[in-house]
Write an enzyme that holds these catalytic residues in place. Structure first.
Site, PDB file in Angstrom:
ATOM      1  N   GLY B  47      16.445   1.882   2.148  1.00 30.85           N
ATOM      2  CA  GLY B  47      17.365   1.871   1.009  1.00 30.85           C
ATOM      3  C   GLY B  47      18.731   2.431   1.367  1.00 30.85           C
ATOM      4  N   SER B 286       1.867  14.731  14.170  1.00 31.26           N
ATOM      5  CA  SER B 286       2.363  13.509  14.813  1.00 31.26           C
ATOM      6  C   SER B 286       1.377  12.950  15.832  1.00 31.26           C
ATOM      7  CB  SER B 286       3.674  13.773  15.523  1.00 31.26           C
ATOM      8  OG  SER B 286       3.984  12.666  16.340  1.00 31.26           O
ATOM      9  N   ARG B 332      -4.216   3.393  15.921  1.00 28.84           N
ATOM     10  CA  ARG B 332      -4.603   4.305  14.852  1.00 28.84           C
ATOM     11  C   ARG B 332      -5.945   3.980  14.209  1.00 28.84           C
ATOM     12  NH1 ARG B 332       1.287   5.274  12.010  1.00 28.84           N
ATOM     13  NH2 ARG B 332       1.907   6.715  13.629  1.00 28.84           N
ATOM     14  N   LEU B 443       9.774   3.618  11.085  1.00 29.66           N
ATOM     15  CA  LEU B 443      11.197   3.961  11.073  1.00 29.66           C
ATOM     16  C   LEU B 443      11.996   2.765  11.550  1.00 29.66           C
ATOM     17  CD1 LEU B 443      11.022   7.573  12.571  1.00 29.66           C
ATOM     18  CD2 LEU B 443      10.975   6.875  10.183  1.00 29.66           C
TER      19      LEU B 443
END
Lengths: 258, 640
Positions: B47, B286, B332, B443
């Site tokens: 955004g 992380s 993951r 990201l």
């Protein structure tokens, strides 16, 4: 396994809105796990208040990982409570003991007006960034990222300063309500980097003067550094002051040239 | 409105599509851009970067966030890094390899053309962020450092200590702040989207609620961007921030935008296990920790010695044993299921036996404590604060938790939903990660969408609208939406039942986690679909919100969000039930190999499921968009 704290006496600031004069209200928390975070303790209190058909305590919070900077709270007179380099959301009840009285107040600073209960308006911080806390780099024209090598020590020092989460603890802890640590951190981050040199003095002048519109003056108490959850050093204030002095000279020369 | 799914993929070879698109896209002349109003909802990476860029170009931009400042968006909490195909390490990386890894990591359930574009623009992102002053980690020579991440065999991840998301978000926020200061962006803080308005099958604007005074207001625009994040908080406990919610996307869905692949949710393998029932959220450690930490459990379920007393022979390094070539860096979903199986088998560690060890003692011996501290110092501190244990002395305990949602609003190649003029970017859309997202790619996607994709595609939509009037906020559709939204929030207050929104959130979260979490079965999903409507009915009858709708009321905000989580939860379970295969984060116990790995069914399910709202969350209509793999051949995903 977790232990439970018993009989906590909470003294919490309640204020229905900006114009209300506000008052302390007392609550007793019969039992809470020491594994709970401080804000989870307030969650439990609020569930109980809703159960009694009362208004829960309003407070700002979001990530609960100590990084978004949304949470605040003066806890027993200390910004973010008794644990060093820890935001309120990362403070856990194991730091307290049964029977403790805990006084919970909002950030107290005229630049941060109270919205309700423990929630304050910190948008003056945004005004400071909007006035110059950036590098003008419109999307699209950036050169290759490795074109300008940055010594590791410089990148690390910029990173130390840019860790600021914008929570406002520095202002709340300051007897003058000054925002020099916040402003200095952003100026240090950008002024240290080669990419930040072009606007270095324009940035510094604009940000410092916007800061002065809203916040009190720094008199080197150093309370800000002690309260900062990211341990930002007051060295950044020295750097800001140095660049501000230079900027007043430099910018004047540039104005006379045009 | 009838739903049409035209993905608008440009013709040509995979590597030429984006260049071709940009060459063909219609342009708005610089002097005309100010005649267009664009609304951006959300100020995370997608955004903030979209808003800043479009304001730089000259569009009038209105930006909305429910936070007190745009700098608080949850992108800020991302720790590990951002991928880019820079090949600065000279280890064989390329755009094609990042493209391939992302498609494979997503278990062949994403759209090739979008993913290739993402890999292409990844290199520009790093240039852009460095120019803005993001202090990425550097080598002593002054060049950028990289680390490796799960699901990749090259080092392509750029990072800023363990706070990469924070530094990138501050970069994008500062660009946005500059535009606010220049008067090119109007910023609305503490303002939540409560409805999307369509007129003549086109998105005409939004309706918002001011969280400070409860005022419900309409905003008209030529185009609207939803950059409103994911829906992981449907599980109640997740690594999302407390306020993350699905409301904006869900309200768009209710107005006709298809919701794609809601069952694709990602469980992050390295979170701190729950320690207490009062817990409000889970904290992620992380994934970069898996570069140097080794995952193990004791071989004996009755093990009672402290970790350092357990001899090597009695430890099972589960990931190294099961996935020798990727080891502790297996993707993951694969890593998460391995941990779950160990805990389910009674081999869990910690007081509640609900975690596995992540052990750094080898790394400390090999590299020295200083190097480990340099790499992970702040993560270790964070762990110690929460768990009360020092990871230099005692291995961390970790367990999977919901972290990211790959599903979201259906978008075409231009990131436009099936409602013309309504766009979705970042985690709010479904397009790039398929059934599983690789680490350090969220990201990348948020910034790719905001900086480098939307500014082109929105221009292409706006150009033909030049000098044509658009409906204003006095249009009856806006008035109707305002009244409905105000009535909805007043309605929550008026129920005056006995249970708080948090109570219902915990209950709905428990059902979703149990039956639509890490492992799903037909029986479990059917059970969830019978329990959820009953609980939802109870919510509608027995909710208690104290206070009123005309002032700051956090309980009321929560009530609206929980309402939408209920509806989404039902759709998630339906999507999971109808996808009769296992892929990425969607693991159906009925569909697995003999070795317990996910078993895809490409014949029947190599498609996107895009759901249409019908008014009843249990009766949504399933549409599909076929996925064609031209550049990469469908293959079984193996990390052995």
């Amino acid at each position: 396994m977790s232990n439970h704290l018993k009989n906590l006496k909470l003294k919490i600031w309640r204020q229905s809105g900006p114009t209300d004069s506000g008052h302390f209200e007392n609550y007793v928390m019969d039992e809470i796990s020491d594994e709970a975070s401080f804000l989870e303790m307030l969650d439990v209190l609020n569930e109980g208040l809703i159960g009694e058909n009362k208004l829960p305590v309003v407070f700002d919070h979001d990530c609960r990982e100590g990084i978004c900077g949304t949470c605040s709270l003066m806890i027993n007179g200390q910004a973010h409570g008794p644990e060093r380099s820890t935001a309120t959301c990362q403070l856990h009840m194991r730091k307290f003991k049964s029977g403790d009285e805990i006084v919970i107040e909002p950030w107290r600073a005229s630049a941060f007006p109270i919205i309700k209960d423990l929630m304050v308006d910190r948008s003056a911080f945004d005004r400071i960034i909007e006035s110059g806390g950036f590098i003008t780099a419109p999307t699209g024209g950036a050169p290759d990222a490795n074109l300008i090598p940055i010594p590791k020590t410089v990148a690390d020092a910029a990173m130390d300063a840019s860790q600021c989460i914008g929570c406002g603890a520095c202002v709340a802890a300051c007897p003058n309500g000054a925002a020099n640590l916040f402003t200095g951190a952003k100026i240090a981050h950008l002024n240290l980097l080669p990419q930040g040199q072009a606007e270095r003095f324009k940035r510094t002048e604009a940000m410092v003067e916007t800061m002065d519109e809203y916040f009190g003056s720094c008199t080197n108490h150093g309370e800000c550094e002690a309260a900062c959850p990211k341990e930002i050093s007051i060295d950044v204030i020295a750097l800001m002051n140095k660049d501000y002095r230079k900027s007043k000279l430099k910018n004047r020369k540039e104005i006379s040239r045009t | 409105m009838t739903i049409t799914f035209n993905s608008k993929i440009p013709a040509g070879a995979i590597g030429d599509k984006w260049a071709t698109y940009k060459e063909d896209a219609k342009l708005v002349a610089p002097g005309n851009k100010r005649k267009f109003k664009v609304i951006v909802v959300g100020t995370g990476l997608a955004g903030a970067s979209a808003a800043a860029t479009m304001a730089e170009l000259g569009y009038q931009v209105d930006v909305f966030t429910f936070h007190d400042s745009p700098r608080r968006a949850h992108s800020i909490a991302a720790q590990g890094g951002i991928n880019a195909a820079k090949n600065y390490q000279g280890d064989g990386d390329s755009v094609h390899r990042l493209f391939y890894d992302t498609i494979k990591g997503g278990d062949f359930r994403s759209r090739e053309s979008n993913v290739h574009r993402l890999a292409e623009v990844s290199v520009n992102i790093i240039d852009q962020m460095v120019a803005q002053g993001v202090p990425f980690a550097r080598e002593y020579g002054g060049l950028l450092d990289n680390r490796s991440f799960g699901g990749a065999q090259v080092s392509r991840t750029f990072y800023a200590r363990g706070q990469t998301g924070q530094q990138l978000l501050l970069g994008a926020y500062q660009q946005l702040a500059r535009q606010i200061g220049l008067g090119n962006v109007r910023m609305f803080n503490r303002t939540e989207l409560v409805d999307v308005v369509t007129v003549d099958d086109r998105c005409a604007g939004i309706v918002t609620r001011d969280l400070v005074n409860g005022e419900v207001v309409s905003h008209a625009a030529h185009a609207v961007v939803m950059a409103t994040g994911g829906y992981g908080n449907v599980f109640y406990l997740s690594t999302n921030a407390m306020a993350c919610n699905v409301t904006a996307a869900w309200r768009a869905h209710r107005k006709g935008a298809a919701f794609a692949n809601p069952c694709y949710t990602q469980i992050h393998p390295t979170c701190i296990p729950q320690s207490d029932p009062t817990q409000s959220k889970l904290t992620l450690m992380s994934e970069s920790l898996r570069n140097d930490g080794r995952v193990w459990v004791p071989t004996n379920a009755d093990e009672s010695r402290s970790a350092d007393q357990v001899p090597e022979a009695e430890r099972d390094y589960i990931l190294e044993r099961l996935y020798p070539s990727y080891g502790n860096l297996a993707p993951r979903d694969v890593s998460s299921r391995a941990a779950k199986r160990a805990v389910d088998a009674g081999l869990g560690v910690g007081p509640l036996k609900n975690g596995v060890y992540l052990d750094f003692s080898d790394a400390v011996n090999r590299l020295g404590k200083d190097v480990v501290e340099e790499r992970y110092g702040n993560l270790f501190q964070m762990y110690e604060r929460i768990a009360g244990e020092n990871p230099y002395d005692v291995p961390m305990r970790i367990y999977p938790a919901t972290h990211y949602t790959m599903g979201g609003l259906w978008v075409d190649y231009e990131l436009m939903t099936n409602i013309p003029g309504l766009y979705a970017a970042g985690e709010a859309n479904f397009s790039d990660h398929g059934a599983n997202r690789l680490g350090a790619s969220a990201l990348m996607q948020g910034l790719a969408d905001g900086y480098f994709v939307l500014p082109y595609t929105i221009g292409n939509y706006l150009a033909p609208m030049l000098n044509k009037p658009i409906p204003g906020t006095d249009h009856p559709a806006f008035k109707e939406a305002e009244l409905a939204a105000a009535a909805r929030y007043q309605g929550y207050v008026d129920i005056k039942g006995s249970r708080s929104p948090d109570y219902f959130h915990r209950e709905v979260g428990r059902i979703i986690w149990d039956y639509c979490g890490m492992e799903r079965t037909q029986q479990g999903l059917e059970k969830a679909l019978s329990e959820l409507p009953a609980l939802y009915e109870e919510f509608q009858k027995d909710l208690r919100v104290t206070g009123d709708a005309e002032s700051m009321n956090q309980t009321l905000e929560k009530a609206g969000r929980v309402d939408d989580f209920f509806q989404l939860g039902m759709l998630m379970c339906r999507d999971a039930l109808e996808r009769e295969e296992s892929c990425g984060g969607h693991f159906r116990a009925e569909y697995q190999t003999d070795e317990g790995e996910a078993l895809r069914n490409d014949e029947d399910f190599a498609h996107v499921a895009a759901w249409e709202w019908t008014g009843d969350p249990t009766k949504s209509i399933r549409h599909s968009e076929e996925l064609n793999f031209e550049a990469i051949h469908l293959a079984t995903r193996s990390y052995k």
